[in-house]
Structure formats: C-alpha cells, structure tokens
Design a protein around this motif. Structure first.
Motif, PDB file in Angstrom:
ATOM      1  N   LEU A   1      35.932  64.936  23.306  1.00 35.65           N
ATOM      2  CA  LEU A   1      36.941  64.581  24.162  1.00 35.65           C
ATOM      3  C   LEU A   1      38.045  65.749  24.354  1.00 35.65           C
ATOM      4  O   LEU A   1      38.239  66.254  25.332  1.00 35.65           O
TER       5      LEU A   1
ATOM      6  N   ARG B   1      33.282  62.917  34.299  1.00 39.06           N
ATOM      7  CA  ARG B   1      32.713  61.640  34.035  1.00 39.06           C
ATOM      8  C   ARG B   1      32.367  61.491  32.640  1.00 39.06           C
ATOM      9  O   ARG B   1      32.829  60.333  31.859  1.00 39.06           O
TER      10      ARG B   1
ATOM     11  N   ASP C   1      35.961  60.825  30.868  1.00 35.18           N
ATOM     12  CA  ASP C   1      36.365  59.362  31.199  1.00 35.18           C
ATOM     13  C   ASP C   1      35.553  58.329  30.106  1.00 35.18           C
ATOM     14  O   ASP C   1      36.026  57.507  29.564  1.00 35.18           O
ATOM     15  N   ARG C   2      34.306  58.643  29.750  1.00 33.03           N
ATOM     16  CA  ARG C   2      33.369  57.695  28.969  1.00 33.03           C
ATOM     17  C   ARG C   2      34.170  57.943  27.623  1.00 33.03           C
ATOM     18  O   ARG C   2      34.133  57.012  27.000  1.00 33.03           O
TER      19      ARG C   2
ATOM     20  N   ARG D   1      37.136  59.051  26.759  1.00 36.55           N
ATOM     21  CA  ARG D   1      38.406  58.341  26.783  1.00 36.55           C
ATOM     22  C   ARG D   1      38.395  56.775  26.387  1.00 36.55           C
ATOM     23  O   ARG D   1      38.972  56.176  25.630  1.00 36.55           O
ATOM     24  N   SER D   2      37.420  56.191  27.022  1.00 33.93           N
ATOM     25  CA  SER D   2      37.263  54.589  26.993  1.00 33.93           C
ATOM     26  C   SER D   2      36.703  54.227  25.428  1.00 33.93           C
ATOM     27  O   SER D   2      37.089  53.462  24.996  1.00 33.93           O
ATOM     28  N   ARG D   3      35.811  55.291  24.926  1.00 33.62           N
ATOM     29  CA  ARG D   3      35.420  54.947  23.485  1.00 33.62           C
ATOM     30  C   ARG D   3      36.772  55.125  22.359  1.00 33.62           C
ATOM     31  O   ARG D   3      36.699  54.616  21.462  1.00 33.62           O
ATOM     32  N   CYS D   4      37.582  56.321  22.938  1.00 36.09           N
ATOM     33  CA  CYS D   4      38.431  56.705  21.922  1.00 36.09           C
ATOM     34  C   CYS D   4      39.758  55.786  21.822  1.00 36.09           C
ATOM     35  O   CYS D   4      40.540  55.603  20.794  1.00 36.09           O
ATOM     36  N   GLY D   5      39.846  54.983  23.141  1.00 29.01           N
ATOM     37  CA  GLY D   5      41.141  54.428  22.970  1.00 29.01           C
ATOM     38  C   GLY D   5      42.531  55.246  23.026  1.00 29.01           C
ATOM     39  O   GLY D   5      42.539  56.385  23.186  1.00 29.01           O
ATOM     40  N   GLU D   6      43.529  54.811  22.560  1.00 28.43           N
ATOM     41  CA  GLU D   6      44.673  55.686  22.645  1.00 28.43           C
ATOM     42  C   GLU D   6      45.078  56.482  21.375  1.00 28.43           C
ATOM     43  O   GLU D   6      45.550  57.319  21.380  1.00 28.43           O
TER      44      GLU D   6
ATOM     45  N   TRP E   1      43.364  58.645  18.744  1.00 29.93           N
ATOM     46  CA  TRP E   1      41.869  59.344  18.426  1.00 29.93           C
ATOM     47  C   TRP E   1      42.161  60.573  17.429  1.00 29.93           C
ATOM     48  O   TRP E   1      43.238  61.009  17.483  1.00 29.93           O
TER      49      TRP E   1
END
Length: 135
Positions: free
Chosen positions: A86, A119, A122-123, A125-130, A132
C-alpha cells in the motif's frame, strides 16, 4: 539525448527515494529469500544510482517494476502485511500523477500504471482498514 541532461523529473518529490527502498525490499523479500534489511540497503543504493546518474526513462522503468510488485501483492489472496504494498502503491501513484506538470511524455507513458495502481491501492486499502503498519 542532448549534451545537457533533462533534470526536471528530479524535482517532483523526495518521497520515492525516501520511502520506496524499505517497502520494495519487503515486497521482494519472500521471492529473494534474503532478509528485508539487506534488500532495503540494496534498494537504497539502486535508487541513489538512478537519481544521481539515471534518466527519467530509467527512473520510470524502476517505478514500473515497483508497480508490478504492488499489483501482484494486491492480487494475492491476502499477504500477511499489505502495508508495504500500500505504501509503495500510494507513493508511485502520487509520483505518476505529478508527472502531468512536467514537459515530455512521462504522464502519458504512465497512464496504464496509474490505472493499475489505483485499482491495486483500493484493494490494499480495503485489506488494511484504518490501522496498518507499513514495514
């Protein structure tokens, strides 16, 4: 290339030189089979050579390699720590967006990379959450 090097690309931002070596080393470590600290030192030296003696073309080629690593990490089912991918993705994406302000074809040449990075980021970030950890 003319006798005078085109150096405008060096003035974009220092973040790639500062932040990419550790993040890229973490991304390369599993395949390389060597400790991230050793790889980070090698990445720093490589980036330093590119900045001091390279061209915009060689720099963009390196960032293309980083883009490939980020995209591959984003496509994995779930890396143990998506933070390095990320971080690298955000740094390269910001860099590529800033190319619009420079003369030449750099911005156009990185269109596909920007789209792939958007892309991937975005993927990731969704795995990391807030919360990381980068490296």
């Amino acid at each position: 290339m003319s006798a005078r090097r085109h150096l405008a690309w060096l003035g974009l931002t220092p973040e790639p030189e500062q932040e990419l070596p550790s993040a890229v080393a973490a991304l390369r470590a599993p395949a390389a089979g060597r400790p991230p600290s050793v790889l980070a030192a090698e990445e720093r030296r490589h980036v330093e050579r590119l900045v001091l003696r390279g061209t915009q073309r060689s720099w963009l080629r390196y960032l293309g390699e980083v883009t490939d690593l980020v995209v591959a990490a984003a496509e994995e089912p779930g890396p143990a720590n998506p933070g390095p991918a990320l971080l690298a993705g955000e740094v390269v994406l910001d860099h590529h967006r800033m190319l619009i302000g420079l003369p030449g074809t750099g911005y156009d040449r990185t269109t596909a990379q920007r789209q792939a990075l958007e892309r991937a980021v975005d993927r990731l970030r969704s795995r990391c959450g807030e919360h990381w950890s980068t490296v």
